[in-house]
Enzyme design. Structure first.
Site, PDB file in Angstrom:
ATOM      1  N   CYS A 277       1.595  -1.291  -0.463  1.00  0.00           N
ATOM      2  CA  CYS A 277      -0.005  -0.090   0.056  1.00  0.00           C
ATOM      3  C   CYS A 277       1.059   0.873   0.260  1.00  0.00           C
ATOM      4  O   CYS A 277       1.690   1.497   1.167  1.00  0.00           O
ATOM      5  CB  CYS A 277      -0.932  -0.187   1.069  1.00  0.00           C
ATOM      6  SG  CYS A 277      -2.032   1.553   1.412  1.00  0.00           S
TER       7      CYS A 277
ATOM      8  N   CYS B 298       0.380   3.744   3.133  1.00  0.00           N
ATOM      9  CA  CYS B 298       1.071   3.087   4.043  1.00  0.00           C
ATOM     10  C   CYS B 298       3.338   3.181   4.393  1.00  0.00           C
ATOM     11  O   CYS B 298       3.053   3.266   4.707  1.00  0.00           O
ATOM     12  CB  CYS B 298       0.956   1.590   4.229  1.00  0.00           C
ATOM     13  SG  CYS B 298      -0.384   1.086   4.737  1.00  0.00           S
TER      14      CYS B 298
ATOM     15  N   ASP C 192      -0.463  16.065  -2.258  1.00  0.00           N
ATOM     16  CA  ASP C 192      -0.818  15.511  -3.250  1.00  0.00           C
ATOM     17  C   ASP C 192       0.510  15.806  -4.506  1.00  0.00           C
ATOM     18  O   ASP C 192       0.716  16.677  -5.562  1.00  0.00           O
ATOM     19  CB  ASP C 192      -1.817  15.922  -4.446  1.00  0.00           C
ATOM     20  CG  ASP C 192      -2.658  14.619  -4.708  1.00  0.00           C
ATOM     21  OD1 ASP C 192      -3.577  13.509  -5.082  1.00  0.00           O
ATOM     22  OD2 ASP C 192      -1.735  14.442  -6.332  1.00  0.00           O
TER      23      ASP C 192
ATOM     24  N   HIS D 173      -4.051   1.394   8.364  1.00  0.00           N
ATOM     25  CA  HIS D 173      -5.026   0.942   7.035  1.00  0.00           C
ATOM     26  C   HIS D 173      -6.044   0.566   6.649  1.00  0.00           C
ATOM     27  O   HIS D 173      -7.060  -0.638   7.555  1.00  0.00           O
ATOM     28  CB  HIS D 173      -4.053  -0.089   6.724  1.00  0.00           C
ATOM     29  CG  HIS D 173      -4.787  -0.750   4.742  1.00  0.00           C
ATOM     30  ND1 HIS D 173      -4.017   0.314   4.382  1.00  0.00           N
ATOM     31  CD2 HIS D 173      -5.287  -1.283   4.249  1.00  0.00           C
ATOM     32  CE1 HIS D 173      -4.423  -0.395   2.466  1.00  0.00           C
ATOM     33  NE2 HIS D 173      -5.041  -1.437   2.927  1.00  0.00           N
TER      34      HIS D 173
ATOM     35  N   ASN E 160     -12.867   9.428  -2.421  1.00  0.00           N
ATOM     36  CA  ASN E 160     -13.898   9.004  -3.239  1.00  0.00           C
ATOM     37  C   ASN E 160     -13.370   7.625  -2.372  1.00  0.00           C
ATOM     38  O   ASN E 160     -12.329   7.015  -1.856  1.00  0.00           O
ATOM     39  CB  ASN E 160     -12.485   8.911  -4.514  1.00  0.00           C
ATOM     40  CG  ASN E 160     -12.245  10.167  -4.952  1.00  0.00           C
ATOM     41  OD1 ASN E 160     -13.687  10.424  -5.342  1.00  0.00           O
ATOM     42  ND2 ASN E 160     -10.943  10.540  -5.640  1.00  0.00           N
TER      43      ASN E 160
ATOM     44  N   GLY F 229     -14.668   6.575  -7.617  1.00  0.00           N
ATOM     45  CA  GLY F 229     -12.829   7.021  -8.521  1.00  0.00           C
ATOM     46  C   GLY F 229     -11.851   6.871  -7.257  1.00  0.00           C
ATOM     47  O   GLY F 229     -11.149   7.667  -7.640  1.00  0.00           O
TER      48      GLY F 229
ATOM     49  N   HIS G  18      -6.635   3.276   0.393  1.00  0.00           N
ATOM     50  CA  HIS G  18      -6.081   4.171   1.631  1.00  0.00           C
ATOM     51  C   HIS G  18      -6.940   4.403   2.116  1.00  0.00           C
ATOM     52  O   HIS G  18      -7.096   5.767   0.738  1.00  0.00           O
ATOM     53  CB  HIS G  18      -4.926   3.601   2.175  1.00  0.00           C
ATOM     54  CG  HIS G  18      -3.946   3.968   3.260  1.00  0.00           C
ATOM     55  ND1 HIS G  18      -2.863   3.274   3.987  1.00  0.00           N
ATOM     56  CD2 HIS G  18      -4.920   4.668   4.421  1.00  0.00           C
ATOM     57  CE1 HIS G  18      -3.369   3.868   5.470  1.00  0.00           C
ATOM     58  NE2 HIS G  18      -3.970   5.277   5.403  1.00  0.00           N
TER      59      HIS G  18
ATOM     60  N   HIS H 150      -8.480   8.527   2.028  1.00  0.00           N
ATOM     61  CA  HIS H 150      -7.465   9.859   2.653  1.00  0.00           C
ATOM     62  C   HIS H 150      -8.666  10.768   1.958  1.00  0.00           C
ATOM     63  O   HIS H 150      -9.252  10.476   1.359  1.00  0.00           O
ATOM     64  CB  HIS H 150      -6.636   9.790   1.207  1.00  0.00           C
ATOM     65  CG  HIS H 150      -6.416   9.291  -0.400  1.00  0.00           C
ATOM     66  ND1 HIS H 150      -6.865   7.661  -0.535  1.00  0.00           N
ATOM     67  CD2 HIS H 150      -7.025  10.017  -1.298  1.00  0.00           C
ATOM     68  CE1 HIS H 150      -7.294   7.542  -1.543  1.00  0.00           C
ATOM     69  NE2 HIS H 150      -6.870   9.039  -1.644  1.00  0.00           N
TER      70      HIS H 150
ATOM     71  N   HIS I  53      -8.920  13.871   0.912  1.00  0.00           N
ATOM     72  CA  HIS I  53      -8.761  15.456  -0.060  1.00  0.00           C
ATOM     73  C   HIS I  53      -8.788  16.427   0.416  1.00  0.00           C
ATOM     74  O   HIS I  53      -9.973  16.887   0.235  1.00  0.00           O
ATOM     75  CB  HIS I  53      -8.905  15.419  -1.501  1.00  0.00           C
ATOM     76  CG  HIS I  53      -8.261  13.964  -2.564  1.00  0.00           C
ATOM     77  ND1 HIS I  53      -7.367  13.878  -3.350  1.00  0.00           N
ATOM     78  CD2 HIS I  53      -9.177  12.848  -2.544  1.00  0.00           C
ATOM     79  CE1 HIS I  53      -7.106  12.672  -3.838  1.00  0.00           C
ATOM     80  NE2 HIS I  53      -8.384  12.513  -3.457  1.00  0.00           N
TER      81      HIS I  53
HETATM   82  P1  AMP Z   1      -8.044   8.898  -5.415  1.00  0.00           P
HETATM   83  O1  AMP Z   1      -8.526   8.872  -6.709  1.00  0.00           O
HETATM   84  O2  AMP Z   1      -9.035   9.453  -4.831  1.00  0.00           O
HETATM   85  O3  AMP Z   1      -7.670   7.509  -4.563  1.00  0.00           O
HETATM   86  O4  AMP Z   1      -6.863   9.754  -5.104  1.00  0.00           O
HETATM   87  C1  AMP Z   1      -5.401   9.531  -5.224  1.00  0.00           C
HETATM   88  C2  AMP Z   1      -4.343  10.351  -5.068  1.00  0.00           C
HETATM   89  O5  AMP Z   1      -3.481  10.097  -4.759  1.00  0.00           O
HETATM   90  C3  AMP Z   1      -4.087  10.974  -6.480  1.00  0.00           C
HETATM   91  O6  AMP Z   1      -4.395  12.586  -5.985  1.00  0.00           O
HETATM   92  C4  AMP Z   1      -2.779  11.225  -6.795  1.00  0.00           C
HETATM   93  O7  AMP Z   1      -2.693  11.627  -7.289  1.00  0.00           O
HETATM   94  C5  AMP Z   1      -2.944  11.367  -5.118  1.00  0.00           C
HETATM   95  N1  AMP Z   1      -1.032  10.267  -5.018  1.00  0.00           N
HETATM   96  C6  AMP Z   1      -0.512   9.626  -5.612  1.00  0.00           C
HETATM   97  N2  AMP Z   1       0.326   8.446  -5.122  1.00  0.00           N
HETATM   98  C7  AMP Z   1       1.059   9.700  -4.474  1.00  0.00           C
HETATM   99  C8  AMP Z   1       2.567   9.145  -3.809  1.00  0.00           C
HETATM  100  N3  AMP Z   1       3.124   8.619  -4.096  1.00  0.00           N
HETATM  101  N4  AMP Z   1       2.252  10.732  -3.292  1.00  0.00           N
HETATM  102  C9  AMP Z   1       1.419  11.812  -3.039  1.00  0.00           C
HETATM  103  N5  AMP Z   1       0.314  11.732  -3.961  1.00  0.00           N
HETATM  104  C10 AMP Z   1      -0.106  10.647  -4.135  1.00  0.00           C
HETATM  105 ZN    ZN Z   2      -2.447   1.127   3.656  1.00  0.00          ZN
END
Ligand code: AMP
Ligand code: ZN
Length: 114
Positions: free
Chosen positions: A5, A8, A31, A47, A91, A97, A102, A104, A106
């Site tokens: 993950c 994580c 992000d 997680h 999301n 989407g 994990h 999160h 936004h």
């Molecule tokens: P979601 O579509 O809600 O799952 O959002 C995932 C978000 O994680 C997206 O906005 C990506 O740009 C962001 N993301 C993916 N990998 C990383 C990373 N290594 N560091 C920071 N943000 C990330």
């Molecule tokens: Zn995780």
């Protein structure tokens, strides 16, 4: 901690991130592909896959995560008052989407247009 993950790994520090906040329960970072001038992700250190897994007894930490959001927003450039503000998005699952499985939050903000 869940193997493979990426969030994580970010929480653990084995994958780099631009950290903006950390406490016992939560970790917040920028992000990597920002959709707005301010784009922060707040994750529980535990997680949790998505809101689809949330039960009644998760309400306290979810409330703490929501209460944290305006503080992190203000500390990272979201403007105050009616002309300022920010968007909060979670999301969930493929239909929601969600790309990283994990949970999160936004935080999106900054002066428009984005
Ligand atoms: P979601 O579509 O809600 O799952 O959002 C995932 C978000 O994680 C997206 O906005 C990506 O740009 C962001 N993301 C993916 N990998 C990383 C990373 N290594 N560091 C920071 N943000 C990330
Ligand atoms: Zn995780």
């Amino acid at each position: 901690m869940s193997e493979n993950c990426i969030f994580c790994k970010i929480v653990k520090g084995s994958l780099p991130s631009t950290k903006v906040y950390e406490d016992d329960e939560f970790f917040a970072f920028k992000d990597i592909n920002p959709a707005a001038p301010v784009h922060i992700l707040v994750v529980p250190k535990a997680h949790v896959v998505s809101m689809q897994d949330v039960q009644d007894d998760d309400a306290p930490w979810l409330g703490r995560m929501m209460a944290l959001a305006p503080k992190i927003a203000a500390e990272n450039g979201c403007r105050p008052g009616l002309q300022g503000g920010f968007r909060l998005v979670i999301n969930n699952g493929d239909d929601g989407g969600q790309e990283v499985h994990h949970l999160h939050l936004h935080i999106l903000g900054g002066q428009r247009p984005w």
